[in-house]
Scaffold this motif. Structure first.
Motif, PDB file in Angstrom:
ATOM      1  N   ASP A 160       0.866  -1.181   0.000  1.00 36.07           N
ATOM      2  CA  ASP A 160       0.000   0.000   0.000  1.00 36.07           C
ATOM      3  C   ASP A 160       0.897   1.225   0.000  1.00 36.07           C
ATOM      4  OD1 ASP A 160      -1.994   1.835   0.230  1.00 36.07           O
ATOM      5  OD2 ASP A 160      -2.619   1.260   2.255  1.00 36.07           O
ATOM      6  N   ASN A 161       1.238   1.687  -1.200  1.00 32.07           N
ATOM      7  CA  ASN A 161       2.256   2.711  -1.346  1.00 32.07           C
ATOM      8  C   ASN A 161       1.752   3.816  -2.268  1.00 32.07           C
ATOM      9  OD1 ASN A 161       4.736   3.748  -3.119  1.00 32.07           O
ATOM     10  ND2 ASN A 161       5.522   3.175  -1.101  1.00 32.07           N
ATOM     11  N   ASP A 162       1.776   5.039  -1.782  1.00 30.52           N
ATOM     12  CA  ASP A 162       1.224   6.166  -2.543  1.00 30.52           C
ATOM     13  C   ASP A 162       2.017   6.455  -3.809  1.00 30.52           C
ATOM     14  OD1 ASP A 162      -0.759   6.474  -0.671  1.00 30.52           O
ATOM     15  OD2 ASP A 162       0.266   8.077   0.432  1.00 30.52           O
ATOM     16  N   LYS A 202       1.001   3.875  -6.424  1.00 30.02           N
ATOM     17  CA  LYS A 202      -0.378   4.071  -6.878  1.00 30.02           C
ATOM     18  C   LYS A 202      -0.519   5.312  -7.740  1.00 30.02           C
ATOM     19  CE  LYS A 202      -2.651   1.456  -3.220  1.00 30.02           C
ATOM     20  NZ  LYS A 202      -3.592   1.470  -2.082  1.00 30.02           N
TER      21      LYS A 202
END
Length: 335
Positions: free
Chosen positions: A96-98, A101
Motif C-alpha cells: 500500500d504505497n502512494d 499508486k
C-alpha cells in the motif's frame, strides 16, 4: 553520448534518498541483461545492492517451499497469468504505497495491492507490407473471418501469451463467443501453431502466411539482430482493437513476498522502478511501454504513434485463464 548513458545520468541525479538497507533480493523470470542497467543506476544512487536470481521455471513452487524463510524480497515476472499464479499461491504481501499508486494506472495493478505492472506490451498483428493492405486488419474479432483463411500464423494456443488474449476475448464477449472466435482463428491458420513469436514473423517474411500474432517488443529485438532484421523489415505492426475496447495489453510486473527480509530497501527499489528515469531506461532497453504516463519511450515504440489500449481489468482477464485453456483444448487449436 548514447541515450542509455543520458538516461542513466539523469537517474543518478534524480535519486537522493538515503539507503535504508544494504541489499534487495529479487527473483526474476526476466533475464538479467534486461534489467541490469536499471539495477546499476539504482545501486549507484543509493548504495543498495540488488541481487538478481534468474529462475527460468518453478518460481511458484520455489516460493511456496521457502515460505516465510524465503530470501526473496521481490518477484519480477512477465504475463498477468504468472502474476495471478503467484497471488493464488498466497506467498505475497500487499504494498500500500502512494508513490506506486500515483505512477501505475488502476487497471495495471492489483485491486488488493499484491502486484504492480512496471511495463506493458501489446499483442498485435505483424502484417506483410506488400500482401496486406493498409486498414485490412482492424479488430481481433476480424481475425476469425474467413477472408483470412490460410493466411495467419501464431505460436501454440496454449502458450500464456495466446491464453491471455483469449482470456481477454472472454472478458469482452463471454465464453461462447470466445470459443467461436478460437475455432474461427484456427480455421484461418496457414500452418500448425509452432515456434515462438519471432518464428511467426519469419513465416510472414518467408511467404508462409500474410499476418502473424506476436508481441510488440519483438520488433525491436529482431531489428537488432543481423539474421532477423529482414524478417522484421518485411512486416509492419498493426494494432487491432476489440470491437468494444482497445488493443490487448499484457504486463511485466512486480510483487513483494511475505518474507521480504529487506522490506524498506525493497520499497525504495520499487519507488525507483516507477520513476521517470527508471521507466525510460527500462522502456529503451526492452522496447516495451512504460506504465508511468509521460515517461520516455524508445524511438521505435514512439514511431508507432498512440494506439488505443484496452483498459479492461487485468485481474479479471487472469481469472479467465482456466476457461481459455479449456477452450483451446476443446477446439484442439494446436492439433
Amino acid at each position: 553520448m548514447t541515450l542509455r548513458s543520458v538516461l542513466l545520468g539523469s537517474a543518478l541525479a534524480a535519486v537522493a534518498i538515503p539507503a535504508l538497507a544494504d541489499e534487495v533480493n529479487v527473483y526474476t523470470t526476466r533475464q538479467a541483461f534486461l534489467i541490469e542497467p536499471v539495477v546499476e543506476a539504482f545501486t549507484e544512487a543509493t548504495g543498495i545492492t540488488v541481487n538478481l536470481s534468474y529462475i527460468e521455471s518453478g518460481l511458484v513452487e520455489r516460493l511456496t517451499a521457502e515460505g516465510e524463510r524465503s530470501p526473496a524480497d521481490l518477484v519480477l515476472t512477465v504475463d498477468i497469468a504468472n502474476l495471478q499464479q503467484i497471488v493464488d499461491a498466497d506467498v505475497l504481501q500487499p504494498i500500500d504505497n502512494d508513490v506506486l499508486k500515483a505512477a501505475v494506472p488502476e487497471h495495471l495493478r492489483s485491486p488488493d495491492d499484491l502486484w504492480y505492472a512496471l511495463t506493458t506490451r501489446a499483442r498485435v498483428v505483424y502484417a506483410h507490407k506488400d500482401r496486406v493492405a493498409e486498414g485490412e486488419v482492424t479488430t481481433y474479432e476480424d481475425l476469425a473471418d474467413e477472408k483470412w483463411r490460410g493466411r495467419i500464423c501464431t505460436r501454440p494456443g496454449v502458450h500464456n501469451y495466446n491464453l491471455a488474449l483469449l482470456a481477454a476475448v472472454i472478458a469482452h464477449h463471454g465464453e461462447e463467443a470466445a470459443r467461436d472466435w478460437a475455432e474461427g482463428l484456427k480455421a484461418n491458420l496457414a500452418r500448425k501453431p509452432e515456434g515462438n513469436d519471432r518464428q511467426q514473423v519469419r513465416a510472414v517474411w518467408a511467404g508462409e502466411c500474410d499476418i502473424a500474432l506476436a508481441n510488440t517488443y519483438y520488433m525491436g529485438a529482431m531489428l537488432a539482430d543481423d539474421e532477423q532484421r529482414a524478417w522484421a523489415e518485411s512486416a509492419r505492426i498493426v494494432f487491432p482493437t476489440f470491437e468494444d475496447g482497445g488493443t490487448h495489453l499484457n504486463v511485466s510486473g512486480v510483487a513483494m513476498t511475505k518474507a521480504a527480509p529487506n522490506h524498506d530497501a525493497a520499497i525504495q527499489f520499487l519507488e525507483y522502478m516507477v520513476s521517470p528515469e527508471a521507466q525510460a531506461i527500462y522502456a529503451e532497453l526492452n522496447h516495451e511501454y512504460p506504465v508511468l504516463e509521460g515517461a520516455a519511450r524508445s524511438e521505435l515504440v514512439a514511431s508507432w504513434g498512440e494506439p488505443a489500449f484496452d483498459t479492461h481489468d487485468l485481474t479479471e482477464i487472469a481469472r479467465n485463464r482456466a476457461a481459455a485453456l479449456r477452450i483451446m483444448e476443446e477446439v484442439d487449436f494446436d492439433g
